[in-house]
Design an enzyme around this catalytic site. Structure first.
Site, short mmCIF file in Angstrom:
data_model
loop_
_atom_site.label_atom_id
_atom_site.label_comp_id
_atom_site.label_asym_id
_atom_site.label_seq_id
_atom_site.Cartn_x
_atom_site.Cartn_y
_atom_site.Cartn_z
CG ASP A 219 -1.60 0.63 1.38
OD1 ASP A 219 -2.25 1.91 0.42
OD2 ASP A 219 -2.91 0.70 2.31
CD GLU B 71 -5.38 -0.42 -1.56
OE1 GLU B 71 -5.14 -2.03 -0.44
OE2 GLU B 71 -5.61 0.49 -0.37
#
Length: 436
Positions: A112, A204
């Site tokens: 992420d 992500e």
DNA sequence: GCGGATCAC
DNA sequence: GATGGTGATCCGC
């Protein structure tokens, strides 16, 4: 009915509290509560008060309260003839069965990007370093710098509200093309480690690095360090990662022990709001039926209640959450798996039908353009529109042929039955989910 | 199949 | 003065 009973007062004070929390936006509870969150929520609520947006949020909050009352009534009734010990024993049996399905063999990583849009802006404009700034699109924040977050500024927040919380906040306009450019670069890097990696949004994704680690004789930790270093070297942007035997998101940069006990210890104190799929409403409903501390550990202690509320909350889903077991397969979505395509615009209130139809034509043209790029066709056209009260209407129509032209999309004009529109959305489904 | 709601990013 | 856009899913008709 006396209106000042303790229960009544409780319900009412709960209501204002939940409304204030709701106004703080969907991402406010997600990051964990700041120390002065109550004060922040108060400022947000005061800035909203009296607006149509506020009134709509109040209405929705009230609807959830009514839902809670119904659920509690159902719970009370179902509990009357319940042999709690017996139900708990059968839940324990089910938990054992689910436990047997636990697979600790896969190395799953969730990567992420940190404050993605904000850090891209920082990269291209170093003078923003250390400043309170946020990236904004259409009056709404998409990201905030870490300095701004300290003031309670969050993504999804209206820009004018953020300014109240942080008067010196610098607003930077969204530059979508730039983010997708860098997103492609990042996803390219992730692909080297797992060709089947599954992107989740533009910043992500989930990777299964089992094969990569095997081939390169690396531990998961070494591999993830290498991924993060590569991303930084090639983009100058930082990325956080969590390593676990399945897709349960760990907190920040973290490696969960590959051990059932350690995983359960992790979920035990994990606020249920952090579980993907549990949003603001589900959190409130679950709290009402006894997930008091709002942590996954309560799922176990409340297993008897949850078992009779299977329909409302999904028993197996919650038990698996408590156990920290989720899917551990990572598979890229193929183009064929996409189910819908749509276009949406928000504008200042339109009253005249002619103006509304002109706007609808714009949206239809935009959707046709996007459809042509992918060779997309669909069978169900859905029109969604929003009034200036923020009330939303949906009207759908399925047809027996493939739709691809804007003329056919524009035909949804028949479904508009109001004026005062502030938003139009046209959506095309490839196929509606078949009834069971 | 339809419409309302919830959720993620 | 003012609160986004895209896509998915679930439930109750």
């Amino acid at each position: 009915m006396e209106s000042n009973s303790p229960k009544d007062t409780l319900v009412r004070s709960q209501e204002t509290e939940s409304l204030v929390k709701r106004l703080a936006g969907p991402s406010s509870g997600k990051a964990g509560l700041a120390k002065d969150q109550t004060e922040i929520n108060r400022i947000i609520s005061d800035a909203s008060k009296g607006s149509k947006f506020y009134e709509n949020e109040k209405k929705k909050d009230k609807e959830v309260t009514v839902r809670i009352e119904k659920i509690l009534k159902y719970k009370e009734e179902a509990f009357k003839n319940l042999d709690v010990a017996k139900v708990e024993a059968s839940m324990d049996h089910l938990i054992e069965q689910l436990e047997e399905q636990r697979d600790l063999t896969q190395l799953i990583v969730h990567v992420d990007m940190d404050a993605f849009f904000a850090n891209v802006e920082l990269l291209d404009n170093p003078s923003l370093a250390g400043k309170t700034f946020a990236v904004v699109g259409k009056g709404v924040l998409t990201t905030a710098s870490y300095e701004a977050r300290k003031f309670g500024v969050r993504s999804g927040m209206a820009a004018f509200i953020a300014k109240k919380l942080c008067p010196h906040l610098i607003l930077v306009e969204n530059r979508h093309w730039r983010y997708s450019e860098i997103s492609d670069q990042i996803m390219g890097i992730f692909h080297r480690y797992d060709p089947d990696m599954c992107p989740a949004g533009c910043d992500e994704g989930y990777l299964n690095i089992t094969a990569y680690c095997e081939e390169h004789a690396m531990t998961a930790e070494e591999c993830v360090r290498e991924i993060r270093e590569t991303v930084f070297r090639e983009t100058k942007l930082t990325v956080s990662a969590g390593i676990a035997p399945n897709k349960n998101k760990p907190n920040g940069q973290y490696q969960l022990d590959f051990d059932a006990k350690a995983i359960k210890a992790f979920t035990h104190d994990l606020p249920i709001r952090k579980v993907p799929g549990i949003g603001r409403v589900s959190e409130r409903l679950l709290e009402a039926i006894g997930i008091k501390a709002s942590t996954c550990g309560d799922i176990y202690t409340q297993r008897a209640v949850i078992s009779i509320m299977d329909k409302q909350f999904g028993l197996v889903y919650l038990l698996r959450t408590y156990l920290g077991i989720s899917s551990n397969t990572v598979q890229a979505h193929t183009r064929e798996e996409r189910k819908s395509i749509g276009a949406e615009r928000t504008f200042s209130t339109l009253h005249k039908l002619d103006d509304i139809l002109a706007k609808l034509d714009e949206v239809a043209a935009e959707l046709e353009k996007d459809m042509q790029e992918d060779g997309w066709v669909g069978r169900t056209i859905t029109l969604k529109y929003k009034l200036d009260t923020y009330r939303v209407f949906t009207r759908a129509k399925s047809v027996d042929h493939w739709v691809s032209k804007k003329e056919e999309l524009y035909a949804v004009r028949q479904m508009i039955h109001s004026s005062h529109l502030t938003n139009i959305n046209i959506l095309l489904d490839w196929q509606r989910p078949a009834p069971p």
